[in-house]
Design a protein around this motif. Structure first.
Motif, PDB file in Angstrom:
ATOM      1  N   VAL A  81       0.863  -1.174   0.000  1.00  0.00           N
ATOM      2  CA  VAL A  81       0.000   0.000   0.000  1.00  0.00           C
ATOM      3  C   VAL A  81       0.903   1.228   0.000  1.00  0.00           C
ATOM      4  N   LEU A  82       0.664   2.145  -0.941  1.00  0.00           N
ATOM      5  CA  LEU A  82       1.450   3.377  -1.032  1.00  0.00           C
ATOM      6  C   LEU A  82       0.650   4.502  -0.390  1.00  0.00           C
ATOM      7  N   LEU A  83       1.221   5.130   0.634  1.00  0.00           N
ATOM      8  CA  LEU A  83       0.552   6.190   1.387  1.00  0.00           C
ATOM      9  C   LEU A  83       1.350   7.472   1.224  1.00  0.00           C
ATOM     10  N   SER A  84       0.715   8.484   0.630  1.00  0.00           N
ATOM     11  CA  SER A  84       1.461   9.660   0.192  1.00  0.00           C
ATOM     12  C   SER A  84       1.680  10.698   1.283  1.00  0.00           C
ATOM     13  N   HIS A  85       0.728  10.859   2.200  1.00  0.00           N
ATOM     14  CA  HIS A  85       0.884  11.850   3.262  1.00  0.00           C
ATOM     15  C   HIS A  85      -0.151  11.585   4.347  1.00  0.00           C
ATOM     16  N   LEU A  86      -0.059  12.338   5.430  1.00  0.00           N
ATOM     17  CA  LEU A  86      -0.784  11.997   6.648  1.00  0.00           C
ATOM     18  C   LEU A  86      -2.221  12.489   6.700  1.00  0.00           C
ATOM     19  N   HIS A  87      -2.679  13.292   5.758  1.00  0.00           N
ATOM     20  CA  HIS A  87      -4.053  13.771   5.818  1.00  0.00           C
ATOM     21  C   HIS A  87      -5.023  12.590   5.818  1.00  0.00           C
ATOM     22  N   LEU A 123       3.541  -1.540   3.914  1.00  0.00           N
ATOM     23  CA  LEU A 123       3.006  -0.177   3.916  1.00  0.00           C
ATOM     24  C   LEU A 123       4.149   0.774   3.619  1.00  0.00           C
ATOM     25  N   VAL A 124       4.154   1.361   2.430  1.00  0.00           N
ATOM     26  CA  VAL A 124       5.207   2.291   2.028  1.00  0.00           C
ATOM     27  C   VAL A 124       4.724   3.697   2.370  1.00  0.00           C
ATOM     28  N   VAL A 125       5.387   4.323   3.336  1.00  0.00           N
ATOM     29  CA  VAL A 125       4.891   5.562   3.929  1.00  0.00           C
ATOM     30  C   VAL A 125       5.980   6.622   3.916  1.00  0.00           C
ATOM     31  N   PRO A 126       5.602   7.903   4.050  1.00  0.00           N
ATOM     32  CA  PRO A 126       6.617   8.950   4.184  1.00  0.00           C
ATOM     33  C   PRO A 126       7.453   8.742   5.448  1.00  0.00           C
ATOM     34  N   ARG A 127       8.722   9.134   5.376  1.00  0.00           N
ATOM     35  CA  ARG A 127       9.582   8.969   6.549  1.00  0.00           C
ATOM     36  C   ARG A 127       9.001   9.725   7.735  1.00  0.00           C
ATOM     37  N   GLY A 128       8.877   9.017   8.844  1.00  0.00           N
ATOM     38  CA  GLY A 128       8.296   9.590  10.049  1.00  0.00           C
ATOM     39  C   GLY A 128       6.861   9.186  10.294  1.00  0.00           C
ATOM     40  N   TYR A 185       2.472   8.248  -9.302  1.00  0.00           N
ATOM     41  CA  TYR A 185       1.306   8.578  -8.492  1.00  0.00           C
ATOM     42  C   TYR A 185       1.676   9.815  -7.701  1.00  0.00           C
ATOM     43  N   ALA A 186       0.981  10.916  -7.958  1.00  0.00           N
ATOM     44  CA  ALA A 186       1.409  12.215  -7.436  1.00  0.00           C
ATOM     45  C   ALA A 186       1.021  12.446  -5.986  1.00  0.00           C
ATOM     46  N   GLY A 187       0.075  11.655  -5.440  1.00  0.00           N
ATOM     47  CA  GLY A 187      -0.454  11.984  -4.120  1.00  0.00           C
ATOM     48  C   GLY A 187      -1.224  13.296  -4.200  1.00  0.00           C
ATOM     49  N   ASP A 188      -1.020  14.178  -3.234  1.00  0.00           N
ATOM     50  CA  ASP A 188      -1.523  15.557  -3.317  1.00  0.00           C
ATOM     51  C   ASP A 188      -0.332  16.467  -3.546  1.00  0.00           C
ATOM     52  N   THR A 189      -0.461  17.406  -4.459  1.00  0.00           N
ATOM     53  CA  THR A 189       0.666  18.293  -4.733  1.00  0.00           C
ATOM     54  C   THR A 189       0.203  19.526  -5.480  1.00  0.00           C
ATOM     55  N   GLY A 190       0.951  20.613  -5.310  1.00  0.00           N
ATOM     56  CA  GLY A 190       0.875  21.735  -6.223  1.00  0.00           C
ATOM     57  C   GLY A 190       1.962  21.575  -7.272  1.00  0.00           C
ATOM     58  N   LEU A 191       2.053  22.525  -8.184  1.00  0.00           N
ATOM     59  CA  LEU A 191       3.111  22.495  -9.187  1.00  0.00           C
ATOM     60  C   LEU A 191       4.465  22.776  -8.535  1.00  0.00           C
ATOM     61  N   PHE A 192       5.518  22.141  -9.047  1.00  0.00           N
ATOM     62  CA  PHE A 192       6.879  22.466  -8.620  1.00  0.00           C
ATOM     63  C   PHE A 192       7.820  22.207  -9.792  1.00  0.00           C
ATOM     64  N   ASP A 193       8.929  22.937  -9.811  1.00  0.00           N
ATOM     65  CA  ASP A 193       9.824  22.913 -10.962  1.00  0.00           C
ATOM     66  C   ASP A 193      10.399  21.529 -11.230  1.00  0.00           C
ATOM     67  N   GLU A 194      10.675  20.766 -10.158  1.00  0.00           N
ATOM     68  CA  GLU A 194      11.354  19.485 -10.325  1.00  0.00           C
ATOM     69  C   GLU A 194      10.474  18.406 -10.942  1.00  0.00           C
ATOM     70  N   MET A 195       9.218  18.721 -11.232  1.00  0.00           N
ATOM     71  CA  MET A 195       8.387  17.742 -11.937  1.00  0.00           C
ATOM     72  C   MET A 195       9.038  17.301 -13.241  1.00  0.00           C
TER      73      MET A 195
END
Length: 273
Positions: free
Chosen positions: A53-59, A77-82, A149-159
């Motif tokens: 299961v890929l979990l992008s953030h804590l919301h 469970l693949v989760v963000p560090r922390g 899979y982008a999760g939730d995100t705004g635009l950023f240059d490194e895309m």
């Protein structure tokens, strides 16, 4: 040729199959979350136990602990560090032991695929009521295909560093009548994201599923139209990409030749009208 498929179950919940590996993204398997109600599509019906299961953030609409408990089997469970601490607090140590924590740039193997955490421009905290925090991420899955899979995100240059991709699962809206566009993508910004990552195929997600109770008539266009609006803008700003707007529970299958990574076949779904 090798086949990769994705089934969209609404919001950000998708079932990704690649190289015999089954991945589930941000499962939200309930019809109610606080003041939100599932306003379209069936309750997700998983085909079995995923490998991870890929979990992008804590919301809570992405990292929903009751839904994790409902996922069959004992997937990684693949989760963000922390984030493992939140899992331990909410689900117990047996679940926490299954966690693999990744920061952007780190990766892990799940069967025959590699899963790499990548940047996401989105708050990483659980919420104002919690002290839990972990950097929000997206994921690039590399098997027969390269899938973002982008999760939730705004635009950023490194895309642009993610390019090229075979498949992109891109958020195009939200769950309410207001959208913080520096933290999320609307349909127009999502088309620009597709232009940056140069994906052969794209599927819009994170829209048209949950909405605040009692507000079904408020800004209805923000619930119903983001997928098709994204496809219309993508046709202009990312003309080399193809968008498949899936209904809840529909599947897109692509075949990717090992030699050039170019898609050849898709089943089923619908092109934008």
């Amino acid at each position: 040729m090798s086949a990769t498929s994705v089934t969209w179950w609404g919001h950000s919940t998708s079932w990704l199959s690649d190289s015999g590996v089954q991945l589930l993204t941000d499962p939200l398997l309930t019809n109610r979350l606080a003041h939100l109600r599932r306003m379209a599509g069936p309750t997700p019906s998983l085909p079995g136990a995923p490998d991870a299961v890929l979990l992008s953030h804590l919301h809570a609409d992405h990292f929903h602990l009751p839904s994790l408990r409902a996922v069959p089997g004992e997937p990684c469970l693949v989760v963000p560090r922390g984030a493992a601490g939140l899992v331990a607090d909410g689900l117990g140590r047996s679940y926490a032991r299954r966690c693999v924590e990744l920061a952007p740039g780190e990766e892990t193997s799940v069967g025959a695929v590699r899963v790499r955490a990548v940047k996401a421009a989105h708050p990483g905290g659980r919420g104002p009521w919690s002290r839990r925090n972990a950097t929000a991420v997206g994921f690039v899955v590399e098997g027969a295909a390269r899938t973002w899979y982008a999760g939730d995100t705004g635009l950023f240059d490194e895309m642009t560093d993610l390019a090229p991709l075979d498949l992109a699962l891109i958020p195009v809206g939200g769950w309410g009548p207001s959208l913080h566009t520096h933290e999320h993508l609307d349909a127009v910004q999502a088309a620009e994201a597709l232009h940056r990552v140069k994906a052969t195929w794209a599927v819009p997600v994170h829209y048209g599923t949950f909405w605040p109770a009692g507000m079904s008539r408020v800004r209805r266009h923000m619930f119903h139209t983001p997928g098709d609006t994204f496809a219309e803008h993508a046709a202009v700003v990312a003309p080399d990409s193809r968008v498949r707007v899936l209904r809840h529970g529909d599947t897109l299958t692509i075949e990717v030749p090992a030699a050039d990574g170019v898609e050849r076949r898709d089943l089923p779904g619908r092109e934008p009208s």
